[in-house]
Design an enzyme around this catalytic site. Structure first.
Site, PDB file in Angstrom:
ATOM      1  CE  LYS A   1       2.422   3.813   0.770  1.00  6.69           C
ATOM      2  NZ  LYS A   1       3.658   4.137   1.535  1.00  6.69           N
TER       3      LYS A   1
ATOM      4  CD  GLN B   1       4.038   4.881   4.996  1.00  8.65           C
ATOM      5  OE1 GLN B   1       3.578   3.997   4.248  1.00  8.65           O
ATOM      6  NE2 GLN B   1       4.191   6.115   4.712  1.00  8.65           N
TER       7      GLN B   1
ATOM      8  CG  ASP C   1       8.395   3.792  -0.702  1.00 13.71           C
ATOM      9  OD1 ASP C   1       7.735   3.981  -1.532  1.00 13.71           O
ATOM     10  OD2 ASP C   1       8.613   3.688   0.594  1.00 13.71           O
TER      11      ASP C   1
END
Ligand code: NDP
Length: 293
Positions: A52, A96, A119
């Site tokens: 990412k 994460q 997200d």
């Protein structure tokens, strides 16, 4: 059979994002800035976060990686989230997952400001998605929609069977594809571990989406000729001949199913590549304040 090449698509979308970002900066706009919080040393999470961050660099974004030890307390993590929520320099951030067991993932997700939740996991964004309102789409379902759109695979009136009902993949993609949208208007069946006669459902699928987390769950006898297969699963299986002693496979038995499929995503090189790209798309939207104004 045609491969749905996530790697190629990801490169194309990244090129588009890089051009759009450069134009935004040239016009006096801001450089999009994504922050990622990584807790502990889960090897898969480290790889995902590294990808990412690297992808941000490729398209001209700023990125900040916040690494914390596995024993960080819930309070400390919530404090970091609070700071990121209030940092005007950060357009969006991710924590994460999965988190170590002592941390409450639900509380952590709820603490993220929906306006920075690139997200797309916060209930506000999920709720807005379900109602068809502007929102950050969850990254993997958004990536699947991009694949279907860019390969011009029709969904309207088609039988879509989704196997797996996770909050981050199965459930949101089933909602998205049943909505009244260009990539949508499908008749969607959502299957899970309690589904009776799974194969009876999967054999009806024009488009089959597998997000199960178990290798080779979908076999050739479970699909019809011409099916479009989107394999979300990423599973490590032992392989003494591989340099690392393992290789990655999806949830679909690729050698068995691919000859019957009209289109199929490989693992790796399919959905995973597009998941990262979707995060970048959301971050660019966040920097423009395109969703929440
Ligand atoms: P979860 O583990 O959260 O959920 C798995 C789902 O599969 C559950 O709904 C479960 O049912 C269902 N299931 C399990 N076994 C069966 C079975 N035998 N038959 C039918 N349904 C079954 O999965 P995720 O969606 O988070 O992840 C799935 C896979 O996708 C993993 O391999 C993960 O690594 C990968 N992944 C890949 C991403 C990418 O970018 N490519 C992104 C996210 C995930 P029940 O609800 O009843 O337990």
């Amino acid at each position: 059979m045609q491969i749905l090449d996530g790697k190629l698509l990801a490169r194309q979308v990244k090129d588009e994002l890089a051009k759009e970002t450069a134009a935004q900066i040239a016009a006096g706009g801001k450089v999009p800035h994504l922050a990622a919080v990584l807790v502990g040393d889960n090897p898969a999470s480290q790889v995902y976060v590294r990808n990412k961050v690297r992808s941000c660099e490729q398209v001209g974004f700023h990125s900040t990686l916040i690494k914390k030890p596995v024993d960080i307390s819930q309070e400390e993590l919530l404090h970091i989230i609070h700071e990121l929520n209030n940092d005007d320099g950060i357009d969006g951030f991710i924590v994460q997952l999965p988190l170590p067991a002592h941390l409450d993932e639900e509380k952590i997700t709820l603490a993220i400001d929906p306006e920075k939740d690139v997200d797309g996991f916060h209930p506000v964004n999920i709720g807005r998605m379900a109602l068809g309102l502007p929102c950050y789409l969850p990254a993997t379902p958004c990536g699947i929609v991009e694949i279907l759109k860019r390969y011009e695979i029709p969904t309207s009136g088609k039988e879509v069977v989704v196997v797996g009902r996770s909050n981050i993949v199965g459930t949101p993609i089933s909602i998205l594809l049943s909505r009244k949208e260009k990539v949508g208007n499908a008749t969607v069946t959502l299957c899970h571990s309690r589904t009776a006669n799974l194969a009876e459902h999967t054999r009806r699928a024009d488009i089959l989406i597998a997000s199960i987390g178990k290798p080779n769950t979908i076999t050739a006898d479970m699909v019809k000729e011409g099916v479009v297969v989107i394999d979300v699963g990423i599973n490590r299986i032992d392989d003494p001949e591989a340099a690392r002693g393992y290789r990655l496979v999806g949830d679909v038995d690729f050698p068995g199913v691919s000859p019957k499929a009209s289109y199929i995503t490989p693992v790796p090189g399919g959905v995973g590549q597009m998941t990262v790209v979707s995060l970048l798309m959301n971050t660019l939207s966040a920097s423009k304040k395109a969703i929440y104004g």
